[in-house]
Design an enzyme around this catalytic site. Structure first.
Site, PDB file in Angstrom:
ATOM      1  N   CYS A 185     -92.887 -16.608 -53.270  1.00 37.43           N
ATOM      2  CA  CYS A 185     -92.704 -16.950 -54.672  1.00 37.43           C
ATOM      3  C   CYS A 185     -93.125 -18.397 -54.864  1.00 37.43           C
ATOM      4  O   CYS A 185     -94.131 -18.824 -54.328  1.00 37.43           O
ATOM      5  CB  CYS A 185     -91.274 -16.695 -55.124  1.00 37.43           C
ATOM      6  SG  CYS A 185     -90.033 -17.497 -54.091  1.00 37.43           S
ATOM      7  N   ARG A 186     -92.337 -19.148 -55.626  1.00 38.90           N
ATOM      8  CA  ARG A 186     -92.810 -20.478 -55.987  1.00 38.90           C
ATOM      9  C   ARG A 186     -92.658 -21.505 -54.883  1.00 38.90           C
ATOM     10  O   ARG A 186     -93.349 -22.524 -54.881  1.00 38.90           O
ATOM     11  CB  ARG A 186     -92.081 -20.968 -57.236  1.00 38.90           C
ATOM     12  CG  ARG A 186     -92.456 -20.160 -58.457  1.00 38.90           C
ATOM     13  CD  ARG A 186     -91.478 -20.386 -59.571  1.00 38.90           C
ATOM     14  NE  ARG A 186     -91.808 -19.573 -60.722  1.00 38.90           N
ATOM     15  CZ  ARG A 186     -90.905 -19.054 -61.541  1.00 38.90           C
ATOM     16  NH1 ARG A 186     -89.618 -19.245 -61.315  1.00 38.90           N
ATOM     17  NH2 ARG A 186     -91.283 -18.327 -62.570  1.00 38.90           N
TER      18      ARG A 186
END
Lengths: 223, 223
Positions: free
Chosen positions: B178-179
């Site tokens: 993800c981020r």
DNA sequence: CAACTATTCAATTAACTAGTTGAATACTAG
DNA sequence: CTAGTATTCAACTAGTTAATTGAATAGTTG
């Protein structure tokens, strides 16, 4: 897809609890336990099941973690295993009332005001009680009962009503009374008795009105 | 005791609801419906049941008043019949978690941090992805994905994960990212995939770290 | 320790529930 | 109106659950 599905297993566990509640008798037992701990025998009595059957239902409830038990002397007492169980029961009842038309129908059929609105007049009650045709029920607290009550009336506070159904002669109408026309105790008692299948009505007025009418009154010294 | 016991009938009605929830598959269906209305086919897919079987479970849920349906075009869409049903589900889950040791055990077995703590290093992932041994999963929102992602990564936002399990090649490990290391999306994705039995790990770091390390990046114009 | 009591266990029967299969229904789109 | 699709129904098998009965257990009281 490697090992056995976690999600599947998890839902199966949740289902165990729902399944444990998925039987009328067990819900009834839970309802009684919601009022406090009870022995197996007491539960069997109020729910009208055999002791062995009650015991088995209790095993299932215990396996689902809904009840706990402890042995005190000869008896085993069961209780709900926490307030969350109570919350779950409430939740279930709530959904049932909102979703099931049948519940609505049952409630209105049995508890309808249709003949709650026809209380027994004092004169009629006196007559029928003399002939031994009705059971007269006093639902006030014991102190008030002791201070004076209708002749032949038995005293069962509302809280104990369900536990003492066996005190009523079968197939005989019960007429309940309480403090007076503004007191809801007798209404409640009538509703509960009907719920158990006992034919019941309410006395018109209450004890004070009865006495004021000059009808016979009994009082208890010490039994 | 005159007519059939009201209380008995009433508890039987309550039990209908509990019974409807007393099966893992139905609880799973309810869980999916909690996220919004779904067609029979969609429910069958996510729960891994045949359409006919799903349909039958849905009938039971409907008879218990827990779900409603409406036909739109060819499809029949089912939804929970109210928020109280959701509350009931939560309540059930709550009791299950507090009362059933087995649930606790399952959760810790599957979702334990024991190898959540061993994320896949970027270098290893690159190597294995090149060999086609892993499915790379991007759980960020589509816009971020479009702006740049790992080569060959598929984009499935967290909310759609359960509905798109069929997008993953079977028996192939999934590596989610993800981020970055402070973003919990990938953790959540890994937990959910494992819950479904899909072997999954997390990329060490996230997309920004990957890019900063000078590793290859792909971006989407318009598919 | 013997008799008794409350509860639980074990075994049985009858009734119900889950899942499968294949066909029937109801609707849409060409 | 025909072909196609999504869902439901009907019939069946296998497995589970409820209630009953009678015996076993564990504990208490004299």
């Amino acid at each position: 897809m490697s090992s056995s599905h976690f999600k599947h297993d998890l839902f199966a566990q949740f289902a165990r609890i729902a399944k444990a509640m998925g039987h009328g008798n067990r819900l009834e037992i839970l309802e009684y336990l919601a009022q406090g701990e009870r022995s197996v025998e007491a539960l069997a009595t109020v729910s009208g099941l055999t002791v062995a059957n009650t015991s088995q239902h209790l095993q299932q409830l215990r396996q689902a973690g809904l009840v706990e038990s402890s042995k005190v002397g000869l008896k085993v007492f069961y209780r709900l295993s926490g307030d969350d169980v109570l919350a779950l029961l409430d939740c279930l009842r709530g959904v049932a009332e909102r979703r099931l038309a049948d519940v609505e129908r049952l409630v209105t059929t049995y508890l309808t005001v249709k003949d709650n609105l026809e209380p027994v007049p004092a004169g009629e009650l006196l007559e029928r009680a003399r002939q031994g045709l009705v059971t007269v029920l006093d639902v006030r607290p014991p102190e008030e009962y002791a201070a004076g009550h209708l002749p032949g009336a038995i005293n069962i506070p509302l809280a104990e009503l369900e536990d003492r159904l066996q005190d009523f002669p079968e197939d005989q109408e019960v007429v309940a009374y309480c403090r007076g026309p503004h007191c809801v105790l007798a209404f409640d008692a009538v509703a509960r008795l009907r719920a158990e299948g006992v034919p019941a009505r309410r006395l018109e007025g209450g004890f004070p009105e009865w006495r004021r009418a000059g009808l016979p009154v009994e009082s208890t010294r010490k039994t």
